[in-house]
Design a protein around this motif. Structure first.
Motif, PDB file in Angstrom:
ATOM      1  N   ALA A 133       4.817 -62.881  93.230  1.00 56.23           N
ATOM      2  CA  ALA A 133       5.851 -61.896  93.694  1.00 56.23           C
ATOM      3  C   ALA A 133       7.062 -62.133  92.674  1.00 56.23           C
ATOM      4  O   ALA A 133       8.057 -61.135  92.476  1.00 56.23           O
ATOM      5  N   VAL A 134       7.389 -63.148  92.008  1.00 59.82           N
ATOM      6  CA  VAL A 134       8.335 -63.362  90.871  1.00 59.82           C
ATOM      7  C   VAL A 134       7.670 -63.765  89.680  1.00 59.82           C
ATOM      8  O   VAL A 134       7.013 -64.667  89.366  1.00 59.82           O
ATOM      9  N   ARG A 135       7.980 -62.935  88.682  1.00 63.47           N
ATOM     10  CA  ARG A 135       7.278 -63.521  87.384  1.00 63.47           C
ATOM     11  C   ARG A 135       8.426 -62.987  86.210  1.00 63.47           C
ATOM     12  O   ARG A 135       9.358 -62.340  86.544  1.00 63.47           O
ATOM     13  N   GLY A 136       8.245 -63.378  84.869  1.00 65.07           N
ATOM     14  CA  GLY A 136       9.136 -63.285  83.827  1.00 65.07           C
ATOM     15  C   GLY A 136       9.977 -64.317  83.943  1.00 65.07           C
ATOM     16  O   GLY A 136      10.281 -65.153  84.430  1.00 65.07           O
ATOM     17  N   PRO A 137      11.345 -63.764  83.312  1.00 65.22           N
ATOM     18  CA  PRO A 137      12.683 -64.554  83.109  1.00 65.22           C
ATOM     19  C   PRO A 137      13.145 -65.279  84.397  1.00 65.22           C
ATOM     20  O   PRO A 137      13.518 -66.348  84.414  1.00 65.22           O
ATOM     21  N   ARG A 138      13.050 -64.230  85.674  1.00 64.90           N
ATOM     22  CA  ARG A 138      13.456 -64.807  86.941  1.00 64.90           C
ATOM     23  C   ARG A 138      12.427 -65.823  87.141  1.00 64.90           C
ATOM     24  O   ARG A 138      13.165 -66.993  88.042  1.00 64.90           O
ATOM     25  N   ALA A 139      11.522 -65.791  87.047  1.00 69.67           N
ATOM     26  CA  ALA A 139      10.473 -67.062  87.330  1.00 69.67           C
ATOM     27  C   ALA A 139      10.912 -68.241  86.827  1.00 69.67           C
ATOM     28  O   ALA A 139      11.057 -69.351  87.352  1.00 69.67           O
ATOM     29  N   PHE A 140      11.024 -68.151  85.446  1.00 63.49           N
ATOM     30  CA  PHE A 140      11.679 -69.490  84.731  1.00 63.49           C
ATOM     31  C   PHE A 140      12.942 -69.869  85.311  1.00 63.49           C
ATOM     32  O   PHE A 140      12.989 -71.243  85.474  1.00 63.49           O
ATOM     33  N   GLU A 141      13.800 -68.892  85.588  1.00 61.53           N
ATOM     34  CA  GLU A 141      15.288 -69.376  86.142  1.00 61.53           C
ATOM     35  C   GLU A 141      15.029 -70.143  87.586  1.00 61.53           C
ATOM     36  O   GLU A 141      15.645 -71.101  87.704  1.00 61.53           O
ATOM     37  N   LEU A 142      13.803 -69.559  88.551  1.00 61.15           N
ATOM     38  CA  LEU A 142      13.447 -70.285  89.573  1.00 61.15           C
ATOM     39  C   LEU A 142      13.130 -71.693  89.289  1.00 61.15           C
ATOM     40  O   LEU A 142      13.698 -72.703  90.193  1.00 61.15           O
ATOM     41  N   LEU A 143      12.324 -71.754  88.529  1.00 64.12           N
ATOM     42  CA  LEU A 143      11.589 -73.307  88.273  1.00 64.12           C
ATOM     43  C   LEU A 143      12.497 -74.107  87.478  1.00 64.12           C
ATOM     44  O   LEU A 143      12.644 -75.195  88.060  1.00 64.12           O
ATOM     45  N   ASP A 144      13.133 -73.654  86.690  1.00 63.65           N
ATOM     46  CA  ASP A 144      14.299 -74.629  86.085  1.00 63.65           C
ATOM     47  C   ASP A 144      15.528 -75.159  87.006  1.00 63.65           C
ATOM     48  O   ASP A 144      15.942 -76.055  86.940  1.00 63.65           O
ATOM     49  N   ARG A 145      15.743 -74.343  87.858  1.00 60.96           N
ATOM     50  CA  ARG A 145      16.865 -74.574  89.082  1.00 60.96           C
ATOM     51  C   ARG A 145      16.531 -75.952  89.548  1.00 60.96           C
ATOM     52  O   ARG A 145      17.339 -76.836  89.877  1.00 60.96           O
ATOM     53  N   GLU A 146      15.301 -75.987  90.159  1.00 59.93           N
ATOM     54  CA  GLU A 146      14.993 -77.209  90.921  1.00 59.93           C
ATOM     55  C   GLU A 146      13.824 -78.309  90.304  1.00 59.93           C
ATOM     56  O   GLU A 146      13.279 -79.024  90.908  1.00 59.93           O
ATOM     57  N   TRP A 147      13.694 -78.058  88.829  1.00 60.55           N
ATOM     58  CA  TRP A 147      12.841 -78.821  88.093  1.00 60.55           C
ATOM     59  C   TRP A 147      13.020 -80.414  88.389  1.00 60.55           C
ATOM     60  O   TRP A 147      12.206 -81.163  88.842  1.00 60.55           O
ATOM     61  N   SER A 148      14.414 -80.928  88.172  1.00 60.00           N
ATOM     62  CA  SER A 148      14.844 -82.115  88.380  1.00 60.00           C
ATOM     63  C   SER A 148      14.743 -82.537  89.698  1.00 60.00           C
ATOM     64  O   SER A 148      14.639 -83.773  89.795  1.00 60.00           O
ATOM     65  N   THR A 149      15.013 -82.064  90.684  1.00 57.08           N
ATOM     66  CA  THR A 149      14.687 -82.154  92.063  1.00 57.08           C
ATOM     67  C   THR A 149      13.294 -82.752  92.275  1.00 57.08           C
ATOM     68  O   THR A 149      13.234 -83.702  93.064  1.00 57.08           O
ATOM     69  N   PHE A 150      12.398 -81.818  91.901  1.00 55.71           N
ATOM     70  CA  PHE A 150      11.026 -82.111  92.244  1.00 55.71           C
ATOM     71  C   PHE A 150      10.036 -82.856  91.356  1.00 55.71           C
ATOM     72  O   PHE A 150       9.017 -83.614  92.008  1.00 55.71           O
ATOM     73  N   ILE A 182       4.661 -84.181  91.063  1.00 57.62           N
ATOM     74  CA  ILE A 182       6.051 -83.747  91.746  1.00 57.62           C
ATOM     75  C   ILE A 182       6.000 -84.085  93.270  1.00 57.62           C
ATOM     76  O   ILE A 182       4.777 -84.327  93.906  1.00 57.62           O
ATOM     77  N   ARG A 183       7.080 -83.956  93.573  1.00 56.59           N
ATOM     78  CA  ARG A 183       7.247 -84.433  95.021  1.00 56.59           C
ATOM     79  C   ARG A 183       6.810 -83.493  96.070  1.00 56.59           C
ATOM     80  O   ARG A 183       6.734 -82.306  95.773  1.00 56.59           O
ATOM     81  N   CYS A 184       6.398 -83.847  97.066  1.00 57.06           N
ATOM     82  CA  CYS A 184       6.070 -82.960  98.161  1.00 57.06           C
ATOM     83  C   CYS A 184       7.198 -82.535  98.759  1.00 57.06           C
ATOM     84  O   CYS A 184       7.320 -81.368  98.914  1.00 57.06           O
ATOM     85  N   VAL A 185       8.162 -83.396  99.225  1.00 51.83           N
ATOM     86  CA  VAL A 185       9.506 -82.996  99.718  1.00 51.83           C
ATOM     87  C   VAL A 185      10.479 -83.657  98.711  1.00 51.83           C
ATOM     88  O   VAL A 185      10.285 -84.828  98.202  1.00 51.83           O
TER      89      VAL A 185
END
Length: 346
Positions: A211-228, A235-238
């Motif tokens: 549903a989300v691809r391209g630059p917005r997908a990278f933005e989404l992943l980078d936002r919580e990368w360090s969290t998970f 990667i963490r489950c929770v």
């Protein structure tokens, strides 16, 4: 990275626990359609045609008249009678994957009525805004709750169903419309979904499901990368527990591969190999604060995610591009959304 022979051993570890009736169970013994289908996809990659055929017979035998499957079955008997929308939708992904891997037109034609009934069940649970509620209960009452991870998987299932329909010359335009509406809800309406943001799946699944691809997908992943992401482990489950899991890590591998980010995908895949057992199976997870496997089990669905991730990275089968090819493309991110709203900010 692991070898082709090691991937085959992992697939054989799934076949080894398949039940006599064809179901592939969770470690605690129940079978659900979603995880069962994922296990069939993994065995198909390894060319295990007999257990795969047996598994699709199981699906056909347990599909109900409305197109759904019971949430849980034990020993072939339903123990939870509600029907989950994402369970039904994933059957389309499995059958399309089988077509890609094997080219078996006879199989696809035989299983087409099962897929049609399943996706019509799913579309019947779509809300006006576009989200798909998560279940119809044992009394036939639809839930009012939609789940982000489940709907992201449903988006993939609907796209695979459209590809199947076109392949067979039996177009289903209402599925394509449903997929477009669902992609819009996933990309622009986070308020449509229950808050499960502590789970890593809710972080990456809108990308994995297309549903989300391209630059917005990278933005989404980078936002919580360090969290998970826990470097060197997976990667963490929770977000709030010191616990990495193999299935989620391999799904993130598939997500990154779908974006063309193969360097990070390969690194994560290598990191999670600490969960591999000598027989080719995989521990479900690792609690890194106390240094123990948790739960103390090796799960078929984890092994299946490993095989699918390996296939994406190594190109072991003709189905290796499945997760790359399900992206929503009917609405450009630069275009106004159909309802006139602004895109969600991730």
């Amino acid at each position: 990275m692991i070898s082709r022979d090691e991937v085959a051993r992992t697939a054989l570890s799934i076949a080894a626990i398949q039940q006599d009736d064809g179901g592939v169970p969770w470690p605690e013994g129940h079978v659900d359609a979603w995880n069962h289908v994922e296990c069939l996809m993994a065995m198909a990659v390894a060319g295990l045609s007999e257990p795969v055929a047996k598994g699709y017979d199981w699906l056909a035998g347990h599909q109900r008249d409305d197109g759904s499957w019971p949430m849980k079955l034990v020993g072939g008997a339903a123990t939870e009678l509600g029907g989950e929308s994402n369970h039904a939708a994933y059957v389309a992904a499995g059958v399309w994957h089988h077509q890609l891997v094997t080219g078996d037109e006879g199989f696809t034609e035989r299983r087409w009525p099962m897929v049609k009934a399943a996706l019509d069940y799913v579309v019947g649970l779509q809300a006006e805004r576009g989200e798909v509620v998560w279940e119809r209960d044992a009394h036939g009452v639809a839930s009012s709750v939609a789940l982000l991870t489940g709907c992201s998987s449903i988006h993939q299932g609907l796209r695979c169903g459209v590809l199947l329909a076109d392949h067979l010359g039996d177009p289903q335009p209402h599925w394509e419309l449903a997929a477009d509406r669902l992609a819009h809800a996933l990309a622009a309406h986070p308020e449509a979904f229950a808050d499960k943001s502590r789970f890593s799946m809710d972080w990456y699944y809108p990308v994995l499901g297309g549903a989300v691809r391209g630059p917005r997908a990278f933005e989404l992943l980078d936002r919580e990368w360090s969290t998970f992401v826990v470097p060197g482990l997976g990667i963490r489950c929770v977000s709030d527990q010191p616990w990495v899991t193999g299935a989620e890590t391999c799904e993130l591998v598939l997500t990154l591969d779908a974006l063309g980010d193969r360097e990070r995908a390969a690194r994560l895949f290598t990191d999670v190999q600490h969960l591999r057992h000598d027989d080719g199976s995989y521990w479900t997870g690792w609690q890194f604060a106390n240094g123990k496997h948790f739960p103390h089990e090796r799960s078929a669905y984890t092994a299946a995610a490993v095989v699918l991730a390996a296939d994406a990275l190594l190109g072991l089968s003709a189905g290796s591009s499945l997760f790359r090819d399900v992206a929503a493309d009917s609405i450009s991110p630069a275009d106004p959304h159909p309802c006139g709203c602004a895109p969600a900010v991730f």
